[in-house]
Write a protein that holds these residues in place. Structure first.
Motif, PDB file in Angstrom:
ATOM      1  N   TRP A  59      -4.510  -5.588  -7.757  1.00 49.94           N
ATOM      2  CA  TRP A  59      -4.460  -4.214  -8.256  1.00 49.94           C
ATOM      3  C   TRP A  59      -5.807  -3.824  -8.870  1.00 49.94           C
ATOM      4  N   GLN A  64      -2.128   3.099  -5.327  1.00 53.56           N
ATOM      5  CA  GLN A  64      -2.215   4.196  -6.298  1.00 53.56           C
ATOM      6  C   GLN A  64      -0.847   4.560  -6.871  1.00 53.56           C
ATOM      7  N   ARG A  65       0.215   4.065  -6.252  1.00 54.03           N
ATOM      8  CA  ARG A  65       1.573   4.321  -6.776  1.00 54.03           C
ATOM      9  C   ARG A  65       1.786   3.660  -8.122  1.00 54.03           C
ATOM     10  N   ARG A  82       0.596   2.465 -11.875  1.00 54.35           N
ATOM     11  CA  ARG A  82      -0.337   2.894 -12.913  1.00 54.35           C
ATOM     12  C   ARG A  82      -1.083   1.739 -13.554  1.00 54.35           C
ATOM     13  N   TRP A 109       0.832  -1.215   0.000  1.00 57.20           N
ATOM     14  CA  TRP A 109       0.000   0.000   0.000  1.00 57.20           C
ATOM     15  C   TRP A 109       0.867   1.266   0.000  1.00 57.20           C
ATOM     16  N   PRO A 110       0.384   2.369  -0.593  1.00 52.01           N
ATOM     17  CA  PRO A 110      -0.862   2.511  -1.349  1.00 52.01           C
ATOM     18  C   PRO A 110      -0.698   2.046  -2.800  1.00 52.01           C
ATOM     19  N   HIS A 131      -8.436  -0.775  -7.811  1.00 52.10           N
ATOM     20  CA  HIS A 131      -8.505   0.345  -8.742  1.00 52.10           C
ATOM     21  C   HIS A 131      -9.878   0.454  -9.407  1.00 52.10           C
TER      22      HIS A 131
END
Length: 363
Positions: A344, A254-255, A257, A251-252, A348
């Motif tokens: 992931w 969001q790192r 893509r 985590w996180p 997402h």
């Protein structure tokens, strides 16, 4: 084709590069135009570092960069407290070829390169956890170390039993009948062997209590991360301990893509040395966190033992992969990599785990 994850933008502010060692900190200061203004070295203590920062406190929007090494947590916390998280940059040592491959590698040059790459906006940065995430990572790693130490003690206990020609009446040592049997055996066994069994049982009991304590601490910290419960419920082969370990190490999300980017971070992707039209793939890269790779591999092994749910489809896929490849370890690694990619997507896109997507429906 490679794509830049962000546009390259120079840092329009003074930059201080730090090459940190146990007893020494070399520094190099660039002004906002990218010119070297000062270089030197100070001691590696907190007081020396605070004194260095105080000397440059008059510089507006000062940025500081240093390499990720062991024992930098207190330095990171001190710099973030003084400058703010956005102005503290932690570099990935393996990705700075200008430092790693330099023929003139010394502390002064390392500090210069850190300042220069930061000023140019080209410093490959590492993620440093803080707050509850750092505590969760520490708790899961300590639990893992205790479990591994307990397993080694268990192996040694079973080795002693084989030497004595004694069979444990239960599968697990911690089962009520098995533990009582071992206690009686210790009392009846004289000499050095009895002393060894008594010592190993004491160590095993101590480590078992440590694991229970860490489980309680992880459960307390997990309340701050609702995603751990989602992992436990949706990801195949993942229980409480593995869910907490994956969250602590990854985590996180969001790192990253793309799911492939996250899979590369786990170090479970094969290395690629293709050239001249020839495809040359080697062993897995083993980049990133070894604890994350362990957790994902354990989840893949859990899928092989599953009897229901999405884990069954994942286990079937791993078994079919093993038949084609002829290697159990490679098949488990491939399954762990697919699990990482689906985790992931789960966070997402908000998808519930669909076994038909990554693993195909069960025959």
């Amino acid at each position: 084709m490679k794509k830049l994850t962000r546009p390259v933008q120079k840092v329009n502010a003074p930059v201080l590069g730090l090459d940190i060692h146990k007893d020494l900190i070399a520094y190099c200061l660039f002004d906002r135009e990218g010119n070297e203004k000062e270089a030197g070295a100070v001691g590696g203590t907190r007081g020396e570092l605070e004194g260095l920062l105080e000397r440059f406190s008059h510089l507006r929007r000062l940025h500081v960069s240093f390499e990720a090494t062991g024992g930098i947590a207190w330095i990171f916390d001190l710099l973030v407290d003084r400058l703010g998280r956005q102005r503290v940059h932690v570099a990935q040592p393996r990705r700075i070829r200008a430092i790693a491959n330099s023929r003139e590698k010394n502390d002064a040059n390392d500090a210069w390169w850190l300042a220069y790459l930061t000023h140019e906006g080209r410093l490959p940065e590492s993620f440093i956890p803080s707050g509850h995430l750092r505590e969760l990572r520490l708790a899961t790693r300590e639990r893992m170390a205790s479990v591994q130490a307990r397993t080694k003690i268990q192996v040694r206990l079973r080795a002693h039993l084989r030497q004595m020609g004694v069979r444990l009446p239960t599968v697990k040592i911690t089962a009520q009948g098995g533990w009582a049997f071992l206690q009686e055996l210790v009392a009846e066994t004289p000499g050095t062997r009895g002393m060894a069994l008594k010592s190993l049982l004491g160590q095993f009991e101590h480590l078992d209590e440590a694991v229970a304590d860490w489980d309680a601490e992880i459960e307390r910290l997990a309340k701050h991360f609702p995603s751990i419960k989602t992992l436990e419920e949706e990801a195949p082969g993942v229980g409480k301990a593995l869910a907490a370990t994956i969250a602590a190490e990854a985590w996180p999300l969001q790192r990253f893509r793309t799911p492939k980017a996250f899979a590369r971070y786990t170090g479970l992707t094969p290395s690629d040395r293709s050239t001249g039209g020839r495809q040359i793939h080697g062993s897995i890269t083993r980049e990133g966190s070894a604890n994350l790779r362990w957790a994902l591999t354990q989840a893949a092994m859990g899928c092989l033992r599953a009897k229901r749910g999405a884990s069954v489809a994942a286990g079937d896929w791993i078994r079919s992969k093993q038949k084609r490849m002829g290697c159990k370890a490679k098949a488990r690694t491939a399954g762990a990599r697919k699990l990482a990619e689906q985790i992931w997507r789960l966070f997402h896109f908000g998808e519930c785990f669909d076994a038909a997507k990554p693993f195909g429906a069960r025959a």
